[in-house]
Design a protein around this motif. Structure first.
Motif, PDB file in Angstrom:
ATOM      1  N   ILE A 175       0.577  -1.226   0.028  1.00  0.00           N
ATOM      2  CA  ILE A 175       0.171   0.091  -0.031  1.00  0.00           C
ATOM      3  C   ILE A 175       0.616   1.078   0.060  1.00  0.00           C
ATOM      4  N   MET A 176       1.987   1.093   0.638  1.00  0.00           N
ATOM      5  CA  MET A 176       3.041   2.416   0.941  1.00  0.00           C
ATOM      6  C   MET A 176       3.543   2.632  -0.698  1.00  0.00           C
ATOM      7  N   TYR A 177       3.759   1.481  -1.049  1.00  0.00           N
ATOM      8  CA  TYR A 177       4.590   1.504  -2.615  1.00  0.00           C
ATOM      9  C   TYR A 177       3.640   2.318  -3.488  1.00  0.00           C
ATOM     10  N   VAL A 178       2.373   1.655  -3.391  1.00  0.00           N
ATOM     11  CA  VAL A 178       1.466   2.126  -4.388  1.00  0.00           C
ATOM     12  C   VAL A 178       1.038   3.640  -4.190  1.00  0.00           C
ATOM     13  N   LEU A 179       0.904   3.921  -2.940  1.00  0.00           N
ATOM     14  CA  LEU A 179       0.527   5.512  -2.682  1.00  0.00           C
ATOM     15  C   LEU A 179       1.708   6.560  -3.070  1.00  0.00           C
ATOM     16  N   GLY A 180       2.897   6.039  -2.490  1.00  0.00           N
ATOM     17  CA  GLY A 180       4.035   6.825  -2.777  1.00  0.00           C
ATOM     18  C   GLY A 180       4.372   7.117  -4.341  1.00  0.00           C
ATOM     19  N   ALA A 181       4.171   5.937  -5.020  1.00  0.00           N
ATOM     20  CA  ALA A 181       4.257   6.309  -6.411  1.00  0.00           C
ATOM     21  C   ALA A 181       3.188   7.134  -7.120  1.00  0.00           C
ATOM     22  N   TRP A 182       2.067   6.800  -6.757  1.00  0.00           N
ATOM     23  CA  TRP A 182       1.010   7.424  -7.437  1.00  0.00           C
ATOM     24  C   TRP A 182       0.973   9.063  -7.120  1.00  0.00           C
ATOM     25  N   MET A 183       1.339   9.308  -6.171  1.00  0.00           N
ATOM     26  CA  MET A 183       1.379  10.890  -5.672  1.00  0.00           C
ATOM     27  C   MET A 183       2.657  11.682  -6.397  1.00  0.00           C
ATOM     28  N   LEU A 184       3.311  10.932  -7.168  1.00  0.00           N
ATOM     29  CA  LEU A 184       4.516  11.685  -7.929  1.00  0.00           C
ATOM     30  C   LEU A 184       3.826  12.533  -9.152  1.00  0.00           C
ATOM     31  N   TRP A 185       2.475  11.900  -9.494  1.00  0.00           N
ATOM     32  CA  TRP A 185       1.715  12.583 -10.451  1.00  0.00           C
ATOM     33  C   TRP A 185       1.885  14.260 -10.334  1.00  0.00           C
ATOM     34  N   TYR A 186       1.736  14.647  -8.832  1.00  0.00           N
ATOM     35  CA  TYR A 186       1.424  15.854  -8.732  1.00  0.00           C
ATOM     36  C   TYR A 186       2.721  16.629  -8.205  1.00  0.00           C
ATOM     37  N   SER A 187       3.502  16.408  -9.655  1.00  0.00           N
ATOM     38  CA  SER A 187       4.892  17.175  -9.240  1.00  0.00           C
ATOM     39  C   SER A 187       5.166  18.107 -10.808  1.00  0.00           C
ATOM     40  N   ALA A 188       4.104  18.803 -10.993  1.00  0.00           N
ATOM     41  CA  ALA A 188       4.246  19.683 -12.136  1.00  0.00           C
ATOM     42  C   ALA A 188       5.232  20.746 -12.128  1.00  0.00           C
ATOM     43  N   PRO A 189       5.683  21.145 -13.136  1.00  0.00           N
ATOM     44  CA  PRO A 189       6.649  21.969 -13.132  1.00  0.00           C
ATOM     45  C   PRO A 189       6.075  23.591 -12.482  1.00  0.00           C
ATOM     46  N   ALA A 190       5.099  23.769 -12.865  1.00  0.00           N
ATOM     47  CA  ALA A 190       4.597  25.230 -12.436  1.00  0.00           C
ATOM     48  C   ALA A 190       4.530  25.460 -10.866  1.00  0.00           C
ATOM     49  N   ASN A 191       4.243  24.245 -10.094  1.00  0.00           N
ATOM     50  CA  ASN A 191       4.222  24.436  -8.597  1.00  0.00           C
ATOM     51  C   ASN A 191       4.808  23.268  -8.099  1.00  0.00           C
TER      52      ASN A 191
END
Length: 464
Positions: free
Chosen positions: A105-121
């Protein structure tokens, strides 16, 4: 010959044709699927896609390399502290699978949240926190799945099974990387490696194609862990205690095991040796893509091709190394690969955009790129075989009734100093202002590990 299963040697206590053989094969294949499912965190996130993306967003290769080193070093400290304790709890309670679910569960959650790393913010520290949550989940899950290895087959087959597992994992990494490069990761022109826009209408302007590496890694793991959870069964522990009692008694017993370690000279020296050479290898994996992006100016697609080459040689030589492991034992395989990787660590320092091994080249020369591709192939070959044989060596050194605790100590030895390589690289890079000189600490770590192997007995202290 064994590739991804058991061979049928005579005179060995193996399952025969029928349901038992099918069950044994399925159990081994299920165990392989953890390597297949988890490999993209290393291949896509740690090394070849997300790491270089961080460099491109931060804009300063040296600064990104330093931050990356500090973040992963901190995660390593946490892994080092908790792995042997959790292993001791699991050995007493007999609950490895429950822990694997939690860390998945930690693996999946940590990986998924990297989507929220847009250059603008982009907030590099927030990104690192989520990245490290997933990394911690992967490392802990690996500790518990490795501990199941000796339950799969007789000792003489474990080298081949371990090597085949690593090879299968590398193949999974290659497939995932090809998907990223062909369909998702955009280059400077906004196109993927085959000249199309990222699929699903992802916006190349905000790097959505590259950022999709997070959700892809998460989904990949969730889907391909299904065979593991369906087919792998943990042997029942006759003297298992409740989880509460296991937690209460684990720490005193772990302290006793730690006090006794120096008297177990072969195990102690192996843990120390692997602590240094695995730290150096992880440093190569962690900073390989960042180094190529910062020193050679490679784009994501170039780093990805480099990754495919390294993963392909890793798969081939993990399998070949597994066969050599079963025939000659893991120790000579480990020594050979540490020697190869030490030579590669020295060679990397002498490859830059301006020169290759002391020979000046022009700005249009392809020689630096070719040289780094060759070195990447050697890193993959040496790393795959080294890691496979290292875990079978751990099986030979450990007490069977304390196997998960032993692999927890193995994780401890890999992480107790895991901050040394990234932090040493970070400090060396800060002091010299050079990415090339910043990776020189890896040479010393490999050499220390090699020297300590002299005191390691091939079959440990136990009588076979």
């Amino acid at each position: 010959m064994l590739l991804f299963g058991l061979d049928r040697g005579k005179g060995r206590n193996r399952p025969r044709w029928g349901a038992k053989m099918d069950s044994a094969k399925k159990r081994i294949w299920g165990w392989y699927f953890f390597d297949w499912a988890s490999q993209p965190y290393n291949t896509l996130l740690l090394t070849f896609i997300f790491g270089p993306y961080v460099v491109s967003v931060v804009g300063d290769g040296s600064a990104a390399q330093s931050i990356w080193g500090y973040g992963i070093g901190a995660a390593g400290i946490l892994i080092a502290i908790l792995s042997p304790l959790l292993g001791a709890v699991a050995d007493k309670a007999g609950g490895r699978m429950g822990f694997i679910w939690l860390f998945s569960i930690m693996y999946v959650l940590g990986a998924w949240m990297l989507w929220y790393s847009a250059p603008a913010n982009f907030n590099v520290w927030s990104v690192m926190i989520w990245f490290c949550i997933g990394l911690i989940g992967m490392e802990f899950a690996t500790t518990f799945t490795n501990a199941i290895l000796p339950d799969l087959a007789p000792k003489e087959d474990l080298g081949r099974i371990s090597g085949s597992g690593w090879a299968f994992g590398y193949l999974g990494g290659i497939v995932a990387l090809v998907i990223m490069l062909l369909l998702l990761a955009e280059g400077q022109n906004g196109k993927t490696l085959i000249g199309i826009s990222p699929i699903f209408g992802l916006d190349p302007e905000t790097r959505e194609g590259t950022r999709a590496v997070g959700p892809l890694t998460a989904i990949w793991y969730a889907v391909f862990m299904i065979p593991y959870f369906l087919w792998v069964r943990e042997p029942k522990k006759a003297d298992a205690v409740s989880i509460q009692e296991a937690i209460r008694s684990a720490w005193p017993e772990l302290k006793s095991s730690l006090r006794q370690l120096p008297s177990q000279k072969s195990l102690f020296n192996y843990l120390l040796s692997s602590m240094f050479y695995r730290d150096a290898l992880n440093g190569m994996y962690t900073f390989g893509g960042i180094y190529a992006a910062g020193v050679l100016g490679w784009q994501t697609t170039q780093v990805g091709i480099f990754g495919i080459l390294a993963a392909l040689t890793g798969a081939i030589f993990a399998w070949l190394g597994g066969k050599a492991d079963s025939r000659f034992g893991p120790k000579p395989v480990i020594i050979l690969n540490v020697l190869v990787l030490t030579a590669v660590a020295v060679a990397v320092v002498f490859v830059s955009r301006d020169s290759v091994f002391g020979v000046s080249v022009g700005p249009e020369s392809k020689l630096p790129d070719i040289a780094f591709y060759v070195l990447g192939a050697l890193i993959g070959a040496g790393g795959g075989s080294l890691q496979s044989s290292s875990r079978t060596m751990m099986v030979r050194q450990a007490e069977p009734e304390k196997m998960t605790e032993a692999f927890g100590l193995y994780a401890l030895s890999g992480k107790a100093t895991s901050f040394i390589a990234p932090l040493a690289i970070a400090v060396a890079t800060d002091i010299t202002g050079s990415q090339q000189l910043g990776v020189t600490p890896l040479i010393g770590l490999f050499l220390i590990g090699l020297v300590l192997l002299l005191w390691v007995k091939p079959d440990g202290e136990r009588i076979s």
